[in-house]
Scaffold this motif. Structure first.
Motif, PDB file in Angstrom:
ATOM      1  N   VAL A 154      15.079  15.781  -8.694  1.00 47.65           N
ATOM      2  CA  VAL A 154      14.218  15.128  -9.283  1.00 47.65           C
ATOM      3  C   VAL A 154      12.828  14.900  -8.603  1.00 47.65           C
ATOM      4  O   VAL A 154      12.711  14.723  -7.500  1.00 47.65           O
ATOM      5  CB  VAL A 154      14.774  13.386  -9.466  1.00 47.65           C
ATOM      6  N   LEU A 155      11.596  15.076  -9.471  1.00 44.00           N
ATOM      7  CA  LEU A 155      10.476  15.293  -8.808  1.00 44.00           C
ATOM      8  C   LEU A 155       9.698  13.987  -9.346  1.00 44.00           C
ATOM      9  O   LEU A 155       9.904  13.909 -10.413  1.00 44.00           O
ATOM     10  CB  LEU A 155       9.617  16.712  -8.964  1.00 44.00           C
ATOM     11  N   ALA A 156       8.714  13.344  -8.580  1.00 42.55           N
ATOM     12  CA  ALA A 156       7.940  12.384  -8.892  1.00 42.55           C
ATOM     13  C   ALA A 156       6.650  12.306  -8.470  1.00 42.55           C
ATOM     14  O   ALA A 156       6.396  12.835  -7.463  1.00 42.55           O
ATOM     15  CB  ALA A 156       8.841  11.318  -8.693  1.00 42.55           C
ATOM     16  N   GLU A 157       5.637  11.866  -9.409  1.00 39.61           N
ATOM     17  CA  GLU A 157       4.318  11.509  -8.650  1.00 39.61           C
ATOM     18  C   GLU A 157       4.054  10.084  -9.032  1.00 39.61           C
ATOM     19  O   GLU A 157       4.280   9.707 -10.224  1.00 39.61           O
ATOM     20  CB  GLU A 157       3.465  12.505  -9.669  1.00 39.61           C
ATOM     21  N   MET A 158       3.745   9.513  -7.830  1.00 42.70           N
ATOM     22  CA  MET A 158       3.464   8.079  -8.140  1.00 42.70           C
ATOM     23  C   MET A 158       1.911   7.626  -7.959  1.00 42.70           C
ATOM     24  O   MET A 158       1.350   8.130  -6.825  1.00 42.70           O
ATOM     25  CB  MET A 158       4.426   7.404  -7.238  1.00 42.70           C
ATOM     26  N   ARG A 159       1.449   7.017  -8.895  1.00 44.16           N
ATOM     27  CA  ARG A 159      -0.165   6.779  -8.872  1.00 44.16           C
ATOM     28  C   ARG A 159      -0.311   5.353  -8.152  1.00 44.16           C
ATOM     29  O   ARG A 159       0.016   4.625  -9.055  1.00 44.16           O
ATOM     30  CB  ARG A 159      -0.660   7.101 -10.118  1.00 44.16           C
ATOM     31  N   ILE A 160      -1.028   5.356  -7.259  1.00 49.57           N
ATOM     32  CA  ILE A 160      -1.257   3.922  -6.758  1.00 49.57           C
ATOM     33  C   ILE A 160      -2.783   3.561  -6.604  1.00 49.57           C
ATOM     34  O   ILE A 160      -3.490   4.354  -6.047  1.00 49.57           O
ATOM     35  CB  ILE A 160      -0.450   3.265  -5.229  1.00 49.57           C
ATOM     36  N   GLN A 161      -3.223   2.738  -7.525  1.00 48.93           N
ATOM     37  CA  GLN A 161      -4.650   2.391  -7.427  1.00 48.93           C
ATOM     38  C   GLN A 161      -4.812   1.148  -6.559  1.00 48.93           C
ATOM     39  O   GLN A 161      -4.255   0.044  -6.942  1.00 48.93           O
ATOM     40  CB  GLN A 161      -5.058   1.751  -8.828  1.00 48.93           C
ATOM     41  N   THR A 162      -5.898   1.308  -5.611  1.00 47.27           N
ATOM     42  CA  THR A 162      -6.016  -0.011  -4.733  1.00 47.27           C
ATOM     43  C   THR A 162      -6.522  -0.897  -5.704  1.00 47.27           C
ATOM     44  O   THR A 162      -7.554  -1.059  -6.612  1.00 47.27           O
ATOM     45  CB  THR A 162      -6.750   0.416  -3.620  1.00 47.27           C
ATOM     46  N   GLY A 163      -5.879  -2.080  -5.392  1.00 47.40           N
ATOM     47  CA  GLY A 163      -6.213  -3.286  -6.133  1.00 47.40           C
ATOM     48  C   GLY A 163      -5.372  -3.667  -7.482  1.00 47.40           C
ATOM     49  O   GLY A 163      -5.379  -4.578  -8.069  1.00 47.40           O
ATOM     50  N   ASN A 184       0.738  -1.086  -0.168  1.00 49.04           N
ATOM     51  CA  ASN A 184       0.136  -0.059  -0.095  1.00 49.04           C
ATOM     52  C   ASN A 184       1.000   1.301   0.028  1.00 49.04           C
ATOM     53  O   ASN A 184       1.963   1.146   0.273  1.00 49.04           O
ATOM     54  CB  ASN A 184      -1.008   0.044   1.205  1.00 49.04           C
ATOM     55  N   SER A 185       0.226   2.301  -0.158  1.00 50.40           N
ATOM     56  CA  SER A 185       1.138   3.517  -0.473  1.00 50.40           C
ATOM     57  C   SER A 185       2.088   3.894   0.655  1.00 50.40           C
ATOM     58  O   SER A 185       3.087   4.268   0.550  1.00 50.40           O
ATOM     59  CB  SER A 185       0.143   4.631  -0.678  1.00 50.40           C
ATOM     60  N   ASP A 186       1.516   3.578   1.959  1.00 46.63           N
ATOM     61  CA  ASP A 186       2.431   3.851   2.978  1.00 46.63           C
ATOM     62  C   ASP A 186       3.587   3.070   3.390  1.00 46.63           C
ATOM     63  O   ASP A 186       4.787   3.658   3.451  1.00 46.63           O
ATOM     64  CB  ASP A 186       1.292   3.806   4.309  1.00 46.63           C
ATOM     65  N   VAL A 187       3.441   1.687   3.280  1.00 50.08           N
ATOM     66  CA  VAL A 187       4.618   1.009   3.235  1.00 50.08           C
ATOM     67  C   VAL A 187       5.630   1.376   1.896  1.00 50.08           C
ATOM     68  O   VAL A 187       6.720   1.404   2.255  1.00 50.08           O
ATOM     69  CB  VAL A 187       4.101  -0.330   2.943  1.00 50.08           C
ATOM     70  N   ALA A 188       4.931   1.535   0.903  1.00 52.34           N
ATOM     71  CA  ALA A 188       5.710   2.128  -0.374  1.00 52.34           C
ATOM     72  C   ALA A 188       6.558   3.341  -0.137  1.00 52.34           C
ATOM     73  O   ALA A 188       7.850   3.196  -0.188  1.00 52.34           O
ATOM     74  CB  ALA A 188       4.927   2.099  -1.609  1.00 52.34           C
ATOM     75  N   SER A 189       5.841   4.226   0.381  1.00 51.72           N
ATOM     76  CA  SER A 189       6.570   5.562   0.777  1.00 51.72           C
ATOM     77  C   SER A 189       7.587   5.369   1.993  1.00 51.72           C
ATOM     78  O   SER A 189       8.564   5.911   1.672  1.00 51.72           O
ATOM     79  CB  SER A 189       5.255   6.268   1.296  1.00 51.72           C
TER      80      SER A 189
END
Lengths: 441, 948
Positions: free
Chosen positions: B910-919, B871-876
Motif C-alpha cells: 500500500v502506498l500513501a501520500e500524506m499532505r500536512i499544511q502547517t497550521g 508536526n510531520s516528524d512526530v507523525a512520521s
C-alpha cells in the motif's frame, strides 16, 4: 413441517388440495403430477425432490396421497401421518377410492383442518374425532357446554383415543394373537433362518374408562417371578403350542395407549384401551419357534429329459389340532413339457403359467404326514445353465401361535362403574399363518 | 350424499350461476353453492370473483358451512386483501364464542390469512386464546403464534407472544406443551443464536414428563426438540437417555426414530467404559430391526437412516445382516437401500452368506438393482480380503452370462479389485478381453483400457487391442480418451520397440487434434517426459501405486455427524445437510454432535475407523460445496486437529497442484472413480480450497500465500482498548472482551474471559472462520485453570496468517467460535488492518516511484484526517511504530508531503501520500493500492494511530 397435502386420482387429477404454508404454491400440485404420476419410469423413491420442494407420497389402490414441504421435516412423521390419514378416512367412509373421496370431500377438508394445523399433526384418533366431526356437520351445535368441554378435554387429553361415557350392556373383549411364521430350511432339514412376526389385535367393548393389564408368557417376566419363590419350572416344551413355559421376545412395539415407561421399568403392559378394534402390540421372536410343517424334498434327475420329484410334508403339532388352507408349491423347470402327479391327500395340479406344481390340502391334523410324487418331462434344450432350483414354498393356517406365545391374563378394572374383572367376557384366539416358508431342494 | 356431482359442472356461465345461488335465501342452496365453489377451487379453477358472495355466507350457525367459507378465505384472502376485511368482525366475534371449538377454529383460521389488516386484529384474540381456560383453544393458539411469526416476526416479538409461548411449556396439558414446543422450535430455527428455547434441566424435566402423556405426534415434537439440547455432563445425559429409551417400543416409527436420534446424540457424551453405554447399544438394535417390518415408505426412511447409523456405530447392527436380505416383493427403492447396508455390514464372519445373496440378486430383472448387486460383489472383495477370490470367481460366472450390463459392471469392479490386490488375479484377463467388443459404456471401456495398459506386458496383443480403440478416438468420451492415452504410454514404456508408432499417434491425437485441455495437458506432459528422459518417464509413469482404500463411499465424517443430528428428517433421507435443499435461513444452522466424553485430549473422530489398521478416520474427499463458504462449519475440536491439514497445501499451493495432478496421472485415476488412495485423498481435497479461495480475494491481491513475515525490531504499535465482543447474556454467562495487537512481528489476540454464570467453566477452545487474510490461531487457547464464577482470565492468543482465506464483508471482519463445557458461542469482531502491516514494509524509493506510477489512478483513494496537531516528524515516527514507513519527505510551499509504504502479511503493498499544511489540523491522505478495497481500512489505521 408439512406445507400442503394433495390427493390425486390415477390420472393425476386433483381431488383434494389443502395448502398449509405460504411457501407452497399451486404449481406444486402440477409438479408432482408431471414428475411422479405421469413419469415414464417406475417410482424410484417415495420421496421426490423437485425444484427444492420435497414430495412424500403413498398410494392406496389407484389414489395418490402426497404431502409437500420446503423444509427439513421429520420424514418418518410425514409418512406415519399419511398412513394415519388413510386410516381416518377408511374409518369414516370405507375404502379409499376416487368415488368415496369425491363424495366426502367436504368431510375430508374438515378432517384435514382438524388433524393438521400449520402442517403439525394434531390428535388423529378416530375415536376422538368422531365425537365432533360428524358427517352431519351440524351436530356440534347441539352440544351442551359440558359436552363441549368433554370433547375438547378428550381431544387434547392424555387419553385422546377414548371418549368418556361409553356404555355396554355386556362387557366383552376379544383378543386375537395373529402370527406369521417365516422359515428358510436347507434340503437336509437344517434351519437357515426362522422368525415369527406377531400382532395382538384387541376388540374391546367395555364400559367407562377401564384400566387393563395384559400378561403373556414373556421370558423376562416369568424368570423374574420365578426368582421370587419356588415354582414348578419343570415344564419342558411340548409339541403343538400347548405350552412352553415362556418365550423370548426379540422386540415389541405398542399402541400409543400402552404406558411405555411402565413397560420399560416393570415390563408390565397396562393401558386404557380404545373402543372397538385396534392393534395392541407387535412383536418378533426368533428363538424356539414351533415349525408347524416340515417339508422333505427329494429331486432326482433321470437323464436329461426327466425329473422325479418326491415331497413329504409332516405336521408337527398336537394331533387334536387341525391345520387349514395348506398349499405346497413345487417349482418346475422352464422347459417342462408335461407333469404327472400322484398325491395321497388333497389335490395337486401342474400350473404351466406359474412354472409350479400346486398341491392343496384343505385340512390336516397334527402328527400326520402326506406325500406327493411327480414325474416331470423336460424338453431338451441347448441351455448349458443348470436349473436354479428355486425353493419349495408353503402356505397354511394353524390354530396356535408358532412362537409359543400364550396370553396369561387380561385384567380389567373400572373403578367408577360397578363391574369387575369377572363380569367381563373374554375371548382369546390364536392364529398362526405362514409368512415366507421355504425349503430349498 | 353424493357430493361428487360438484366436481362435474363445467359449463359456461357457471360463475354467474354460482353467484346467484350464493345469494339465495335458502340455506340449503347456499351451502350447496359453497360446496361447488370449493370443488372448483380444488381442481384449480379461479373462483376468486365470488369473494364477496362467499364471505357473505360466513355469518352462519351452520358449522360445516362456516368451515367451508373459512377454507375459501384461506385460499383467496391474499388476492383480495381489501375485501378480506369484511371477515374480520365475524372472526373477532367467533373468538369470543362460548363453544371452545368455535373459538379455536376462528383463531386457527385467522392465523392462516396472510393479510396485514387481519393480522392486526388477530393480536388481541390470540392473546386471550393463549390464556384460554380450554386446553383445546390453548393448543391451537400455540401453533397460531408460529403462524403469526411466519407472517410478521417483529409483531410477535413486540407483542410479547414469545414469552407467553414459553410459559405454555409449563402448561398442565401435555398437548399444549407439545404444540408450544413445536412452535418455539420452529421460531428458534429462524433465530439461530437467540437461545429462544432456553433449555435447562428444569424445562427438560417438564418435557420429559409431557413426553409420557401426549399424543404420538406430540412425542415427536418433544423428542426432536430434546435432540437439540446439550446436556451439561454425562450424568444428565444418561438420565435423559434412560427416560427416552421406553419410546423405542412405540408403534409409531417416527417416535422410534426420533428417540434413536436423541440416544445417538447423547451417547456421544457417555464414557465408553460405562456399563450403561453397552446396555444402550444393545437396546438400539431391536427397534431398528423392527422398523423394517413397517410399510415400505417408512422402511425406506428407516433404511436411509440405518445407513448413517451403521457408518457411525457399526457395532449396533453387526449381527443383524440377515434382516437386510432383499425380499422378492420389496419395492425397488427398499431393495437398493438394503443392498447398500448389506455391503456396509459385510465382514469375514458373514461374507459367504452375503455373496450367495448377491449372486442371487445379480440374476434379477431390475437393471439398476442388478448393476448395484454386481458392484456390491466387487466391494465385498475389496472390503474382505479373504473373500476376494470367491468374489472374483463369482464375477467371472456373471461375465459368462453375457448379459451386456452385467458384463460391463463386472469389468468396472474387477478393475478396482486389481487396484486393491495387484498381481493376484491377472489370470482372468483373458476372459475379460473376450468381452471387449460388447463394452459400450464409457466407464466400462475406460476400465478395460486401464487393465490392458496396466498389464500390457502379459497381454500378447495389447498393442492390437489398444490400437482398435484408437480408431474412433475422437468419438470416445473424455474418460476413455484419457485412459487410452495413459495406457498406450504405459505400453510404450513396457514394450518400446514395437509400439513407437502407436504412442506417437496417440500423442498427436491428444495434443494436436483435441480441444480438451485436460487431455492436451496430459498429452504434453507425457510427450515432454518421454522426449527429455525416458528413464525418468518410466519411473514416473510405471511407479508403484498406493492401494485403494477399503471403504469407497463413506460419508465424510463432519457431514455424517451433522446427519446423525438430523435422524428421521429429510436430511437423513437425502444424505445432505438441510442447507442443500432448504431455502432461506431455516435449517442452515449446522448441527453438531456433542463433544465426545472426555474430549480435551482426544481429537480423533470416534469409532468410524473400525475399518482397518491402516488409518483411523478414513480419508473421505469432501465435496467442494462443503469446503467453500461453509460459514458456521467450524470444527470444534481444538484447532490443532484441523488447521494443519489444509494449511500446508495452502502455502505451497503450486507444488501441491502439481503433486496431486501427477499422482492422478500416474494411472490411479480413472475418470470419476472416487476411490483414490487414502494417501492421495488429502491433496486433491485441499485443492478446491486453494483454488476457490484465491479468486475470492481478487486477482489483484497478488500472492496470497506469501507469508513474508520478516523479523523486525519490536515496535510500540498502537493497541486499542478491549471491547466486549460476546455478551454474557447471549453466551450462558460467558463474557468475552478483547483486542488485537502486533508485538514484535507477532499478531496476538488479547482476550479477557469472564464467567458471569453460577457454575465453573472449563474446556475452552477457539476457532476462526475463514477470513480475508487467513488469520488463524497459532496454538490452542490456553486457559489452564477452570474459570470459576465471577472470575476473569486474560489470555493472549498468538495468531498466524496461514489459515484458509475467504473474503469477508467488511474486509477486516473475523468470525470466531468459542467453545466451553457448556456450549459453543459465536461472535464476530473487526481487527485493525495495522495488525497485518509487516516490519519489512519499507519500500525502496525507486520502486516506490515506479509502483506509484504503475498503479492506475482509479485505484487512488483520498481521505481527510481531521484534528491532528502533530508536526510531520512526530507523525512520521508515530506511524513507523505501526509499520507505516516514511520513505521520503518533500516540502512544497509550506506543505509537507510524506511518502509512505506499507506491506501486508499477504504481500500486498500500500502506498500513501500524506499532505500536512502547517497550521492546518486536517491532513490529506491519498492511498494507492493494487487492491483498492483495503484503502479505507488503511485510512482507519492512520486515524487510529495518529489520534492515540
Amino acid at each position: 413441517m408439512i406445507g400442503g397435502l394433495f390427493i390425486y386420482n390415477h390420472k393425476g387429477e386433483v381431488l383434494i388440495s389443502r395448502v398449509y404454508r405460504d411457501d407452497i404454491g399451486r404449481n406444486a400440485v402440477d409438479a408432482f403430477r408431471v414428475n411422479v404420476i405421469h413419469a415414464r419410469q417406475q417410482v424410484r423413491s417415495p420421496v421426490t425432490n423437485i425444484a427444492r420442494t420435497s414430495f412424500f407420497h403413498v398410494k392406496r389402490s389407484n389414489i395418490w396421497l402426497a404431502a409437500v414441504t420446503k423444509q427439513n421435516v421429520n420424514a418418518a412423521m410425514v409418512f406415519e401421518f399419511l398412513y394415519k390419514m388413510c386410516d381416518v378416512m377408511t374409518a369414516y367412509f370405507g375404502k379409499i377410492s376416487e368415488e368415496n373421496i369425491k363424495n366426502n370431500f367436504v368431510l375430508i377438508y374438515e378432517l384435514l383442518d382438524e388433524i393438521l394445523d400449520f402442517g403439525y399433526p394434531q390428535n388423529s384418533e378416530t375415536g376422538a374425532l368422531k365425537t365432533f366431526i360428524t358427517q352431519q356437520g351440524i351436530k356440534s351445535q347441539h352440544h351442551t357446554k359440558e359436552e363441549q368441554s368433554q370433547i375438547t378435554s378428550q381431544v387434547t387429553g392424555q387419553i385422546g383415543w377414548r371418549r368418556e361415557g361409553i356404555k355396554y350392556r355386556r362387557n366383552e373383549l376379544f383378543l386375537d394373537v395373529l402370527e406369521s411364521v417365516n422359515l428358510l430350511m436347507s434340503p437336509q432339514g437344517q434351519v437357515l433362518s426362522a422368525h415369527v412376526s406377531g400382532r395382538v389385535v384387541m376388540k374391546s367393548y367395555l364400559s367407562g374408562m377401564p384400566e387393563c393389564k395384559f400378561g403373556m408368557n414373556d421370558k423376562i417376566v416369568i424368570d423374574k417371578q420365578g426368582k421370587g419363590g419356588t415354582t414348578d419350572d419343570s415344564g419342558k416344551s411340548e409339541l403343538g403350542g400347548s405350552g412352553k413355559q415362556s418365550i423370548a421376545i426379540d422386540d415389541c412395539t405398542f399402541h400409543q395407549c400402552v404406558r411405555l415407561s411402565k413397560f420399560d421399568s416393570e415390563r408390565s403392559i397396562s393401558f386404557i384401551p380404545p373402543d372397538g378394534e385396534y392393534e395392541l402390540m407387535r412383536y418378533r421372536t426368533t428363538k424356539d419357534i414351533i415349525l408347524p410343517f416340515r417339508v422333505i424334498p427329494l429331486v432326482r434327475e433321470v437323464g436329461r429329459t426327466k425329473l422325479e420329484v418326491k415331497v413329504v410334508i409332516k405336521s408337527n403339532f398336537k394331533p387334536s389340532l387341525l391345520a387349514q388352507k395348506i398349499e405346497v408349491r413345487i417349482p418346475t423347470p422352464l422347459n417342462t413339457s408335461g407333469v404327472q402327479v400322484i398325491c395321497m391327500k388333497g389335490k395337486a395340479k401342474y400350473k404351466a403359467s406359474e412354472n409350479a406344481i400346486v398341491w392343496k390340502i384343505k385340512r390336516m391334523a397334527g402328527m400326520k404326514e402326506s406325500q406327493i410324487s411327480a414325474e416331470i418331462e423336460l424338453l431338451p434344450t441347448n441351455d448349458k445353465k443348470k436349473w436354479a432350483r428355486p425353493p419349495i414354498s408353503m402356505n397354511f393356517e394353524v390354530p396356535f401361535a408358532p412362537s409359543g406365545l400364550k396370553v396369561r391374563y387380561l385384567k380389567v378394572f373400572e373403578p367408577k362403574l360397578n363391574y369387575s374383572d369377572h363380569d367381563v367376557i373374554k375371548w382369546v384366539r390364536y392364529i398362526g399363518r405362514s409368512g415366507i416358508y421355504e425349503t430349498r431342494c | 350424499m353424493t357430493d361428487s356431482k360438484y366436481f362435474t359442472t363445467t359449463k359456461k356461465g357457471e360463475i354467474f350461476e354460482l353467484k346467484a345461488e350464493l345469494n339465495s335465501d335458502k340455506k340449503e342452496k347456499k351451502k350447496e353453492a359453497v360446496k361447488k365453489v370449493i370443488a372448483s377451487m380444488t381442481v384449480g379453477k379461479d373462483v376468486s370473483a365470488l369473494f364477496p358472495d362467499v364471505v357473505n355466507c360466513m355469518q352462519t350457525d351452520n358449522l360445516e358451512l362456516k368451515k367451508l367459507v373459512y377454507l375459501y378465505l384461506m385460499n383467496y384472502a391474499k388476492s383480495q386483501p381489501d375485501m378480506a376485511i369484511m371477515a374480520v368482525n365475524t372472526f373477532v366475534k367467533d373468538c369470543e364464542d362460548l363453544n371452545p371449538l368455535i373459538r379455536a377454529l376462528a383463531v386457527r383460521t385467522m392465523g392462516c390469512i396472510r393479510v396485514d389488516k387481519i393480522t392486526e386484529y388477530l393480536c388481541e384474540p390470540l392473546r386471550k386464546c393463549l390464556k384460554d381456560e380450554d386446553p383445546y383453544v390453548r393448543k391451537t393458539a400455540a401453533v397460531c403464534v408460529a403462524k403469526l411469526h411466519d407472517i410478521n416476526a417483529q409483531l410477535v416479538e413486540d407483542q410479547g407472544f414469545l414469552d407467553t409461548l414459553k410459559d405454555l411449556i409449563s402448561d398442565s396439558n401435555p398437548m399444549v406443551v407439545a404444540n408450544a414446543v413445536a412452535a418455539l422450535s420452529e421460531i428458534a430455527e429462524s433465530h439461530p443464536n437467540s437461545n429462544l428455547l432456553d433449555l435447562n434441566p428444569q424445562t427438560i424435566n417438564k418435557l420429559l414428563t409431557a413426553l409420557n402423556e401426549c399424543t404420538e405426534w406430540g412425542q415427536i415434537f418433544i423428542l426432536d426438540c430434546l435432540a437439540s439440547y446439550l446436556p451439561r455432563d454425562d450424568r444428565e445425559s444418561q438420565s435423559i437417555c434412560e427416560r427416552v429409551t421406553p419410546r423405542l417400543s412405540h408403534a409409531n416409527s417416527a417416535v422410534v426414530l426420533s428417540a434413536v436420534k436423541v440416544l445417538m446424540k447423547f451417547m456421544e457424551m457417555l464414557p465408553k467404559d460405562l456399563d450403561y453405554y453397552g446396555t444402550l447399544l444393545k437396546k438400539l438394535a431391536p427397534p431398528l430391526v423392527t422398523l423394517l417390518s413397517a410399510e415400505p415408505e417408512l422402511q425406506y426412511v428407516a433404511l436411509r437412516n440405518i445407513n448413517l447409523i451403521v457408518q457411525k456405530r457399526p457395532e449396533i447392527l453387526k449381527h443383524e445382516m440377515k434382516v437386510f436380505f432383499v425380499k422378492y416383493n420389496d419395492p425397488i427403492y427398499v431393495k437398493l437401500e438394503k443392498l447398500d447396508i448389506m455391503i456396509r455390514l459385510a465382514s469375514q464372519a458373514n461374507i459367504a452368506q452375503v455373496l450367495a445373496e448377491l449372486k442371487e440378486y445379480a440374476t434379477e430383472v431390475d437393471v439398476d438393482f442388478v448393476r448395484k448387486a454386481v458392484r456390491a460383489i466387487g466391494r465385498c472383495a475389496i472390503k474382505v480380503e479373504q473373500s476376494a477370490e470367491r468374489c472374483v470367481s463369482t464375477l467371472l460366472d456373471l461375465i459368462q452370462t453375457k448379459v451386456n450390463y452385467v458384463v460391463q459392471e463386472a469389468i468396472v469392479v474387477i478393475k478396482d479389485i486389481f487396484r486393491k490386490y495387484p498381481n493376484k488375479y491377472e489370470s482372468v484377463i483373458a476372459t475379460l478381453c473376450e468381452n471387449l467388443d460388447s463394452l459400450d459404456e464409457p466407464e466400462a471401456r475406460a476400465a478395460m483400457i486401464w487393465i490392458v495398459g496396466e498389464y500390457a506386458e502379459r497381454i500378447d496383443n495389447a498393442d492390437e487391442l489398444l490400437e482398435s480403440f484408437l480408431e474412433g478416438f475422437h468419438d470416445e468420451s473424455t474418460q476413455v480418451q484419457l485412459q487410452l492415452l495413459t495406457a498406450i504410454v504405459k505400453l510404450f514404456l513396457k514394450k518400446p520397440t514395437e509400439t513407437q508408432e502407436l504412442v506417437q499417434q496417440v500423442l498427436s491425437l491428444a495434443t494436436q487434434d483435441s480441444d480438451n485441455p485436460d487431455l492436451r495437458d496430459r498429452g504434453y506432459i507425457y510427450w515432454r517426459l518421454l522426449s527429455t528422459d525416458p528413464v525418468a518417464a518410466k519411473e514416473v509413469v510405471l511407479a508403484e501405486k498406493p492401494l485403494i482404500s477399503e471403504e469407497t463411499d463413506l460419508i465424510e465424517p463432519t457431514l455424517l455427524e451433522e446427519l446423525i443430528c438430523h435422524i428421521g428428517t429429510l436430511a437423513s433421507v437425502y444424505h445432505k445437510p438441510p442447507s442443500a435443499f432448504v431455502e432461506g435461513s431455516r435449517g442452515v444452522q449446522h448441527k453438531r454432535l456433542p463433544p465426545r466424553a472426555g474430549s480435551g485430549e482426544s481429537t480423533e473422530s470416534p469409532d468410524v475407523g473400525q475399518s482397518g489398521p491402516s488409518e483411523a478416520p478414513p480419508a473421505v474427499i469432501p465435496s467442494q460445496g462443503d469446503l467453500l463458504g461453509d460459514l458456521l462449519n467450524l470444527d470444534l475440536a481444538p484447532p490443532t486437529a484441523t488447521v494443519p491439514s489444509v494449511q500446508p497445501s495452502m502455502q505451497m499451493g503450486a507444488m501441491d497442484l502439481l503433486g496431486g495432478g501427477l499422482d492422478s496421472l500416474l494411472g490411479g485415476d480413472i475418470g470419476g472413480s472416487p476411490s483414490m488412495g487414502a494417501g492421495l485423498g488429502a491433496a486433491p481435497a485441499a485443492m478446491p480450497a486453494s483454488l476457490g479461495g484465491a479468486p475470492a480475494v481478487g486477482g489483484g491481491l497478488g500472492d496470497l500465500f506469501d507469508l513474508g513475515g520478516g523479523v523486525g525490531m519490536p515496535t510500540g504499535s498502537y493497541v486499542a482498548p478491549k471491547t466486549v465482543w460476546l455478551l454474557a447474556m447471549k453466551a450462558k454467562g460467558l463474557e468475552i472482551s478483547g483486542t488485537f495487537a502486533r508485538r514484535g512481528g507477532i499478531i496476538q489476540m488479547d482476550l479477557s474471559l469472564t464467567n458471569k454464570a453460577m457454575s465453573v467453566m472449563t474446556d475452552f477452545a477457539i476457532q476462526f472462520n475463514r477470513n480475508s487474510f487467513g488469520l488463524a490461531p497459532a496454538g490452542p487457547l490456553q486457559v489452564l485453570t477452570p474459570l470459576s464464577p465471577n472470575q476473569t482470565i486474560d489470555v493472549s492468543l498468538p495468531l498466524s496468517t496461514s489459515g484458509p482465506v475467504m473474503k469477508m464483508e467488511p474486509l477486516n471482519n473475523l468470525q470466531v467460535a468459542v467453545k466451553n463445557n457448556i456450549d459453543v458461542f459465536y461472535f464476530s469482531c473487526q481487527y485493525p488492518l495495522s495488525l497485518l502491516f509487516v516490519e519489512d514494509g519499507k519500500m525502496d524509493r525507486q520502486v516506490f516511484l515506479a509502483t506509484w506510477k504503475d498503479i492506475p489512478n482509479d485505484n487512488e483513494a483520498q481521505f481527510q484526517i481531521k484534528d491532528i496537531h502533530l508536526n510531520s516528524d512526530v507523525a512520521s515516527n508515530k506511524l513507523q511504530g505501526s509499520n507505516i514507513f516514511t520513505i521520503a519527505k518533500r516540502t512544497v510551499e509550506g506543505q509537507d508531503m510524506l511518502y509512505q509504504s506499507v506491506k501486508l502479511t499477504n504481500g500486498i503493498w500500500v502506498l500513501a501520500e500524506m499532505r500536512i499544511q502547517t497550521g492546518n489540523p486536517n491532513y490529506t491522505l491519498s492511498i494507492k493500492c493494487r487492491a483498492p478495497e483495503v484503502c479505507p481500512f488503511v485510512y482507519q489505521c492512520y486515524e487510529l494511530v495518529l489520534k492515540n
